[in-house]
Design a protein around this motif. Structure first.
Motif, short mmCIF file in Angstrom:
data_model
loop_
_atom_site.label_atom_id
_atom_site.label_comp_id
_atom_site.label_asym_id
_atom_site.label_seq_id
_atom_site.Cartn_x
_atom_site.Cartn_y
_atom_site.Cartn_z
N UNK A 77 0.73 -0.98 -0.02
CA UNK A 77 -0.07 -0.11 -0.09
C UNK A 77 1.05 1.24 -0.10
N UNK A 78 1.87 1.17 0.84
CA UNK A 78 2.69 2.32 0.93
C UNK A 78 3.80 2.46 -0.08
N UNK A 79 4.40 1.58 -0.78
CA UNK A 79 5.35 1.70 -1.70
C UNK A 79 5.37 0.89 -2.99
N UNK A 80 4.53 -0.15 -3.12
CA UNK A 80 4.18 -1.03 -4.04
C UNK A 80 3.15 -0.73 -5.21
N UNK A 81 2.65 0.55 -5.07
CA UNK A 81 1.61 0.88 -6.17
C UNK A 81 0.29 0.46 -6.14
#
Length: 250
Positions: A77-81
């Motif tokens: 959710x925060x870094x993976x799109x």
């Protein structure tokens, strides 16, 4: 939308090939809820839905085989799109946010507040998402732990989480159409009742008058089919085994 349960994982206490730990996708009344996030379940969740579309996440307790993949979800959710359009409510025991923050070397999860909204569970917690009602009861375990009752448009699913025999478990399950229940152990150790035997699961199902018993979270000392057969003898009603990838309409 009918109330459905998709099994993502059932293993205890660690995942195996093709068998993640505890996790389920609950759909009903316009909502999609990831129930328990055991090791390996986030990958399986993506087979069945876009995780960014989740209405909520519900965690029964903080043992790794029920919660470890919150870390995978946080990275996604925060870094993976896979950023959700709004922070996803996470209903979990009090310490969940702090533990997740620790993986990032932080004292709190403010850095994740744009994707996850942590809301502590407690005995008697009730929340409504669209036409899906989630009720929580504290159950007996060796950690803070909860069972779940989900209701939508007249259909009822009950879930034990990890629990020993207790009155709250029967109250959650009363007249449920489907009772998803652990049968982790072969027998109780002296003085220790923090899990259920297959016979315990069968007794709860019978006393609560459930429509169907679905056995899950079977430990390494038991085979899944053996546990289910033992529970069925006591339950006296349709009893089956939870299997990864299967979806049931409640």
């Amino acid at each position: 939308m009918p109330l459905t349960l998709t099994v993502l994982g059932t293993a205890s206490p660690h995942p195996g090939p093709g068998r993640p730990c505890s996790g389920y996708l609950l759909r009903g009344g316009g909502a999609e809820v990831w129930v328990d996030a055991g090791t390996g379940t986030f990958a399986e969740l993506q087979r069945h839905t876009d995780p960014a579309r989740l209405t909520a996440i519900w965690i029964s307790h903080l043992h790794a085989d029920h919660s470890a993949d919150l870390l995978a979800a946080a990275y996604a959710f925060a870094f993976g799109g896979l950023t959700p359009p709004a922070p996803i409510p996470v209903y979990a025991p009090q310490d969940c946010a702090r533990r997740l923050a620790g993986f990032f070397g932080r004292s709190d999860v403010r850095g994740l507040s744009h994707v996850l909204d942590f809301r502590p569970l407690y005995d008697g917690h009730v929340v409504q998402h669209w036409n899906l009602r989630l009720s929580t009861r504290a159950v007996v375990h060796d950690a803070e732990a909860y069972g779940l009752r989900a209701e939508s448009q007249g259909s009822v699913l009950a879930y034990s989480g990890d629990s020993g025999p207790c009155a709250a478990l029967g109250e959650l399950a009363v007249h449920a159409d489907l009772f998803l229940c652990e049968a982790d152990i072969d027998e109780h150790r002296e003085g220790e009742q923090v899990h259920l035997t297959p016979e315990d699961a069968g007794r709860v199902a019978r006393a609560a008058g459930v429509g169907e018993l679905l056995i899950t979270h079977v430990g390494p000392t038991l085979g899944r089919e053996t546990a289910t057969a033992r529970a069925a003898v006591i339950a006296g009603r349709p009893t089956d085994t939870a299997r990864e990838g299967e979806t049931r309409t409640v």
